[in-house]
Write an enzyme that holds these catalytic residues in place. Structure first.
Site, PDB file in Angstrom:
ATOM      1  N   ASP A  19      -5.867   2.105  -3.576  1.00 42.13           N
ATOM      2  CA  ASP A  19      -6.775   1.685  -2.772  1.00 42.13           C
ATOM      3  C   ASP A  19      -7.345   3.203  -1.994  1.00 42.13           C
ATOM      4  O   ASP A  19      -9.037   3.404  -1.231  1.00 42.13           O
ATOM      5  CB  ASP A  19      -7.416   0.663  -1.678  1.00 42.13           C
ATOM      6  CG  ASP A  19      -6.443   0.463  -0.766  1.00 42.13           C
ATOM      7  OD1 ASP A  19      -5.611   1.670  -0.509  1.00 42.13           O
ATOM      8  OD2 ASP A  19      -5.925   0.069  -0.031  1.00 42.13           O
TER       9      ASP A  19
ATOM     10  N   SER B 166       0.968  -1.347   0.013  1.00 44.57           N
ATOM     11  CA  SER B 166      -0.089  -0.180  -0.275  1.00 44.57           C
ATOM     12  C   SER B 166       0.778   1.351  -0.064  1.00 44.57           C
ATOM     13  O   SER B 166       1.401   1.706  -1.013  1.00 44.57           O
ATOM     14  CB  SER B 166      -1.093   0.045   1.183  1.00 44.57           C
ATOM     15  OG  SER B 166      -2.044   1.002   1.126  1.00 44.57           O
TER      16      SER B 166
ATOM     17  N   ASP C  21      -1.587   0.978  -4.094  1.00 43.03           N
ATOM     18  CA  ASP C  21      -2.341  -0.037  -4.544  1.00 43.03           C
ATOM     19  C   ASP C  21      -3.581   0.638  -5.074  1.00 43.03           C
ATOM     20  O   ASP C  21      -4.301  -0.387  -5.732  1.00 43.03           O
ATOM     21  CB  ASP C  21      -2.184  -0.979  -3.691  1.00 43.03           C
ATOM     22  CG  ASP C  21      -3.082  -1.227  -2.490  1.00 43.03           C
ATOM     23  OD1 ASP C  21      -2.987   0.270  -2.086  1.00 43.03           O
ATOM     24  OD2 ASP C  21      -3.159  -1.350  -2.153  1.00 43.03           O
TER      25      ASP C  21
END
Length: 461
Positions: A257, A106, A255
């Site tokens: 998100d 992440s 990533d």
């Protein structure tokens, strides 16, 4: 929380506390486990598992190791290649995969990596299955009324295969484009892709919807992901938006998100702003089911004050989009998220999706016919100070009566003018002390009181 898997997967420094051997064993277990579930249901088809990865140098190593384990156990591995976490969740759900795997750490630096497990519904993997994975990693698996020190390999035509599945990523891009309610024509949009997974996805979506798209940090080289860019270093996008006279900017993490935004004046639009703006937009159209926005305990005190003024209810969960999503599903809520930019729209996705979030913010701007700064102006963010202290044992600190008494004393002093939150990190040996108050000095003073006590008690590592 498990021994290896925290609130957001198995994360660590590549080849230190997260190795290729770990990845191989995760693949070995998942391939065997889903095959065994099929066999027990008289299903002779091979398990199908879809894999995505971000742009870290080590992501290829972990991808190959996972694939080796999966096919050795008899599963077919479908490769999306470099893609976003929400795209793996989407494809796992719509294409009937047994599960999905995302290789990413992440927002962490490039030398870290992680393995995120996603179930067939596109949701984060259940704790029971994660528990079995961890047992297998430790060589003491107890499942199906048996004990295993190892699990069998597949042989002959039962061995799995690898399938190039870049078409899945392209279909996800098409899905995002289909969610564009309005044309973006004439709007100048800046995108910071963090040299991460969104670099080959986000611009395609905005271009297709007609935006005049300007992109930075979309040249990944394996070591520059999140490096002074993206949602964790948004100052670069702030300058870019102002210098180029853009209408709005969006920044993603490694990533994708997460999403944070920048208004046309260069001001940061946090996850709390996004929740406030879109919840009001939903409420005005009668779309805010249950009239409730789901937040975490880290959302700003000012957000709750603003929700109170406009008659919107809110719930608070533990930190982690996993907990936000669980509450939303259980209680029928449509929007929720975190201050950090994990925003979940349950009508459209089963996880936080940064690119989807940016599309929804564009929709609100265009529908309201107002710039982002105007949409955010009624949300007053309270000063917030967050400090971390590395400790020997997190639970000992949290359960110490003197520490608890100090926290309560400060909460009483703040009363309804702010708040204090002391919590354990989900991924590191840290205690996080956060205070929101009417002045930054007040925040610092109260935070330091707690940290000084923790040090005086000898808990600092």
């Amino acid at each position: 929380m498990g021994k290896y898997f925290g609130t957001d997967g198995f994360r660590g420094e590549a080849n230190c506390n997260l190795t290729a051997d770990h990845a191989y064993k995760v693949g070995r277990f998942l391939g065997w486990y889903y095959g065994e579930l099929k066999r027990r249901n008289n299903d002779t088809t091979k398990p199908k598992i879809v894999i995505g990865k971000d742009t870290r140098l080590s992501s290829y190593m972990f991808e190959y190791s996972l694939v080796g384990g999966l096919v050795a156990s008899g599963a077919d591995a479908y490769l999306l290649h470099v893609t976003t976490t929400p795209s793996v969740a989407y494809i796992a759900r719509v294409d009937n995969f047994d599960c999905g795997i995302m290789i990413s750490a992440s927002h962490n630096p490039y030398y870290d990596n992680g393995i995120k497990l996603i179930n067939r519904h596109g949701e984060k993997m259940d704790e029971e299955t994660i528990g079995y994975v961890e047992q297998y990693l430790d060589g003491c698996l107890e499942i199906f009324d048996n004990k295993y020190t190892d699990i069998p390999f597949a042989h002959k035509d039962d061995i799995g295969r690898t399938v190039d599945y870049v078409s899945g990523r392209n279909r996800y891009i098409g899905y995002l484009i289909s969610l564009g309610v309005y044309s973006f024509r004439g709007i100048k949009v800046g995108l910071d892709c963090a040299n991460g997974a969104s670099w080959n996805v986000a611009k395609s979506v905005f271009d297709a919807l007609g935006a005049e798209t300007y992109v930075i940090n979309n040249s990944p080289n394996g070591t520059n992901i999140n490096n002074n860019c993206g949602s964790t270093h948004i100052e670069g996008l702030q300058k870019f938006v102002v210098d180029n006279k853009l209408d709005v900017g969006f920044a993603y993490d490694g990533d994708a998100d997460r999403c944070l935004a920048v208004d046309e004046k260069g001001n940061v639009i946090t996850g709390d702003h996004i929740l406030y703006i879109y919840a009001n937009y939903m409420k005005d159209r009668g779309k805010l089911l249950t009239n409730t926005v789901v937040t975490t305990v880290m959302s700003n005190f000012g957000l709750y004050k603003a929700f109170d003024k406009c008659g919107i209810d809110y719930a608070k969960t533990k930190v982690g989009d996993k907990y936000v999503y669980e509450y939303m599903v259980k209680n029928g809520c449509r929007i929720g998220g975190e201050q950090s930019g994990h925003i979940i729209f349950t009508k459209y996705a089963s996880t936080g999706d940064g690119i989807l979030t940016s599309l929804k913010m564009m929709e609100a701007m265009i529908a309201r016919k107002k710039p982002m700064s105007e949409l955010a102006k009624d949300l007053i963010i309270y000063p917030q100070v967050l400090k971390n202290i590395r400790v020997v044992d997190k639970s000992t600190v949290q359960n110490d009566p003197e520490v608890q008494a100090k926290v309560q004393e400060i909460a009483d002093r703040l009363s309804d003018t702010g708040r204090i939150l002391v919590r354990e990190s989900g991924t590191e040996p840290l205690i996080r002390v956060m205070v929101e108050a009417e002045s930054e000095k007040e925040c610092h003073d109260y935070v330091d009181e707690v940290i000084d006590l923790i040090k005086a008690k000898g808990y600092e590592a």
